[in-house]
Design a protein around this motif. Structure first.
Motif, PDB file in Angstrom:
ATOM      1  N   ARG A  93       0.833  -1.198   0.000  1.00 55.35           N
ATOM      2  CA  ARG A  93       0.000   0.000   0.000  1.00 55.35           C
ATOM      3  C   ARG A  93       0.870   1.252   0.000  1.00 55.35           C
ATOM      4  O   ARG A  93       0.476   2.278  -0.556  1.00 55.35           O
ATOM      5  N   ALA A  94       2.046   1.152   0.637  1.00 60.14           N
ATOM      6  CA  ALA A  94       2.972   2.281   0.575  1.00 60.14           C
ATOM      7  C   ALA A  94       3.357   2.545  -0.872  1.00 60.14           C
ATOM      8  O   ALA A  94       3.340   3.693  -1.336  1.00 60.14           O
ATOM      9  N   VAL A  95       3.675   1.479  -1.606  1.00 65.27           N
ATOM     10  CA  VAL A  95       4.001   1.614  -3.028  1.00 65.27           C
ATOM     11  C   VAL A  95       2.796   2.133  -3.797  1.00 65.27           C
ATOM     12  O   VAL A  95       2.914   3.000  -4.673  1.00 65.27           O
ATOM     13  N   LYS A  96       1.615   1.624  -3.465  1.00 65.79           N
ATOM     14  CA  LYS A  96       0.376   2.015  -4.163  1.00 65.79           C
ATOM     15  C   LYS A  96       0.176   3.525  -4.115  1.00 65.79           C
ATOM     16  O   LYS A  96       0.012   4.187  -5.145  1.00 65.79           O
ATOM     17  N   GLY A 123      -3.251   6.026 -11.715  1.00 68.73           N
ATOM     18  CA  GLY A 123      -3.770   4.854 -11.001  1.00 68.73           C
ATOM     19  C   GLY A 123      -3.395   3.557 -11.693  1.00 68.73           C
ATOM     20  O   GLY A 123      -2.992   2.590 -11.047  1.00 68.73           O
ATOM     21  N   LEU A 124      -3.522   3.537 -13.027  1.00 70.34           N
ATOM     22  CA  LEU A 124      -3.164   2.339 -13.793  1.00 70.34           C
ATOM     23  C   LEU A 124      -1.694   1.978 -13.575  1.00 70.34           C
ATOM     24  O   LEU A 124      -1.363   0.818 -13.286  1.00 70.34           O
ATOM     25  N   CYS A 125      -0.814   2.949 -13.704  1.00 72.50           N
ATOM     26  CA  CYS A 125       0.625   2.678 -13.570  1.00 72.50           C
ATOM     27  C   CYS A 125       0.990   2.280 -12.147  1.00 72.50           C
ATOM     28  O   CYS A 125       1.843   1.409 -11.940  1.00 72.50           O
ATOM     29  N   SER A 126       0.346   2.888 -11.149  1.00 75.57           N
ATOM     30  CA  SER A 126       0.632   2.502  -9.768  1.00 75.57           C
ATOM     31  C   SER A 126       0.185   1.066  -9.508  1.00 75.57           C
ATOM     32  O   SER A 126       0.840   0.320  -8.784  1.00 75.57           O
ATOM     33  N   GLY A 127      -0.930   0.663 -10.131  1.00 77.92           N
ATOM     34  CA  GLY A 127      -1.412  -0.716  -9.977  1.00 77.92           C
ATOM     35  C   GLY A 127      -0.473  -1.728 -10.597  1.00 77.92           C
ATOM     36  O   GLY A 127      -0.221  -2.789 -10.037  1.00 77.92           O
ATOM     37  N   LEU A 128       0.073  -1.413 -11.768  1.00 80.63           N
ATOM     38  CA  LEU A 128       1.013  -2.318 -12.425  1.00 80.63           C
ATOM     39  C   LEU A 128       2.292  -2.448 -11.603  1.00 80.63           C
ATOM     40  O   LEU A 128       2.841  -3.558 -11.453  1.00 80.63           O
ATOM     41  N   THR A 129       2.762  -1.350 -11.036  1.00 83.77           N
ATOM     42  CA  THR A 129       3.950  -1.394 -10.184  1.00 83.77           C
ATOM     43  C   THR A 129       3.687  -2.225  -8.933  1.00 83.77           C
ATOM     44  O   THR A 129       4.501  -3.056  -8.528  1.00 83.77           O
ATOM     45  N   GLU A 130       2.535  -1.994  -8.329  1.00 83.04           N
ATOM     46  CA  GLU A 130       2.141  -2.719  -7.121  1.00 83.04           C
ATOM     47  C   GLU A 130       2.062  -4.221  -7.391  1.00 83.04           C
ATOM     48  O   GLU A 130       2.503  -5.041  -6.571  1.00 83.04           O
ATOM     49  N   ALA A 131       1.529  -4.604  -8.545  1.00 85.57           N
ATOM     50  CA  ALA A 131       1.336  -6.017  -8.872  1.00 85.57           C
ATOM     51  C   ALA A 131       2.658  -6.775  -8.939  1.00 85.57           C
ATOM     52  O   ALA A 131       2.754  -7.917  -8.480  1.00 85.57           O
ATOM     53  N   VAL A 132       3.669  -6.158  -9.526  1.00 83.61           N
ATOM     54  CA  VAL A 132       4.976  -6.819  -9.647  1.00 83.61           C
ATOM     55  C   VAL A 132       5.546  -7.121  -8.262  1.00 83.61           C
ATOM     56  O   VAL A 132       6.125  -8.185  -8.029  1.00 83.61           O
ATOM     57  N   ILE A 133       5.356  -6.198  -7.329  1.00 82.36           N
ATOM     58  CA  ILE A 133       5.903  -6.365  -5.980  1.00 82.36           C
ATOM     59  C   ILE A 133       5.106  -7.390  -5.190  1.00 82.36           C
ATOM     60  O   ILE A 133       5.665  -8.205  -4.460  1.00 82.36           O
TER      61      ILE A 133
END
Length: 306
Positions: A93-96, A123-133
């Motif tokens: 969530r911190a990354v989100k 929002g889209l890009c933050s979700g993609l980043t969050e998913a990898v982690i």
């Protein structure tokens, strides 16, 4: 008579400290949300991994699921798999929230983009980043949640992670199983979640009292989480099928995101792509509102007191 110019007051926090506070506030939001809402996430997973009417572990309703789990697996079974999300939610969530702000700053440099589009794209890009982690934690969590033994008979989180790594490694059959569906799930969710919340929040007038203002933000956050959950759930079902137990042990039926969605649709109908929607909404509707509010007020508290 000479006038004395007051020196400009130095900002209380430098940019690095503000970024650190944003990161910490997002972590607080994730910890609170998971602690309160995890049982509904577990029930959502149980519904998503069950297949047709011949499934011997089939649940007919939320109440049936609660009753059978409590009777067969004990009260603590509702917290199966909570350690991976607790370990992951603080950084996740911190990354989100942190990356959403950073992407928003980056997209804002493109003057031709309207602000509403910037919010959805961030929002889209933050979700993609969050998913990898988050994906390796999701693989461990789903395996623990799918286990139908009593809580005390279940292997630990660390032992489960070691077993996955030993048998399948870190690749697409191991700790990164289902990554494409996790990317779809989080990308779509965050795009709608952040885009809808910030656009609607700025359109609606602020409430006159502090209590009503909190209620206003909670309501917008609830609607944001609910709409995002309804749109992204086919990706969520695909993720649970890929990361959960396969129908025939030793044979991999569910491999990639879109192929899994097509298989579920062909074999079980389109409603199967919405399995677990009710517990998902019950979790991410209020959970989404809680996260947005905790993040916002935690950040404001840190700026005032640290």
């Amino acid at each position: 008579m000479t006038s004395v110019v007051e020196p400009a007051m130095a900002p209380k926090h430098n940019q690095m400290k503000l970024h650190t506070m944003q990161f910490a506030a997002g972590g607080c939001a994730g910890f609170v949300e998971v602690s309160l809402m995890h049982p509904l996430d577990l029930i959502k997973t149980r519904f998503q991994i069950q297949r047709g009417p011949d499934d011997p572990h089939r649940y007919t309703s939320l109440a049936d699921c609660f009753k059978k789990m409590y009777r067969n697996e004990g009260a603590l079974s509702f917290y199966k798999g909570i350690l991976p999300p607790l370990m992951a939610e603080t950084p996740k969530r911190a990354v989100k929230f942190f990356t959403f702000e950073r992407y928003k700053e980056a997209f804002s440099s493109f003057k031709a983009l309207p602000e509403s589009s910037i919010l959805f794209m961030s929002g889209l890009c933050s979700g993609l980043t969050e998913a990898v982690i988050i994906n390796p934690f999701e693989v461990v969590k789903v395996k623990l949640q799918a286990d139908r033994h009593a809580f005390k008979e279940q292997g630990s989180t660390l032992a489960t992670a070691r077993e996955i790594i030993k048998n399948d490694g870190f690749g697409r059959r191991g700790m990164n199983k289902g990554l494409t569906s996790t990317l779809g799930r989080h990308g779509v969710f965050n795009m709608i979640y952040f885009g809808f919340y910030h656009n609607v929040r700025d359109l609606l007038p602020q409430a006159e009292t502090h209590g009503l203002e909190i209620a206003r933000k909670l309501l917008i956050g609830f609607v944001s989480g609910t709409i995002a959950s309804c749109v992204n759930i086919p990706f969520d079902v695909a993720k649970s099928r890929i990361q959960g137990p396969q129908p025939v042990p030793g044979q991999i039926k569910y491999r990639t995101c879109l192929a899994t969605i097509a298989t579920v649709y062909r074999e079980e109908g389109y409603l199967a792509l919405y399995k677990g929607l009710l517990p998902k909404i019950l979790r991410l509707g209020p959970g989404g509102a809680i996260m947005l509010l905790v993040n916002e007020y935690a950040f404001e508290w840190m700026k005032e007191n640290l």
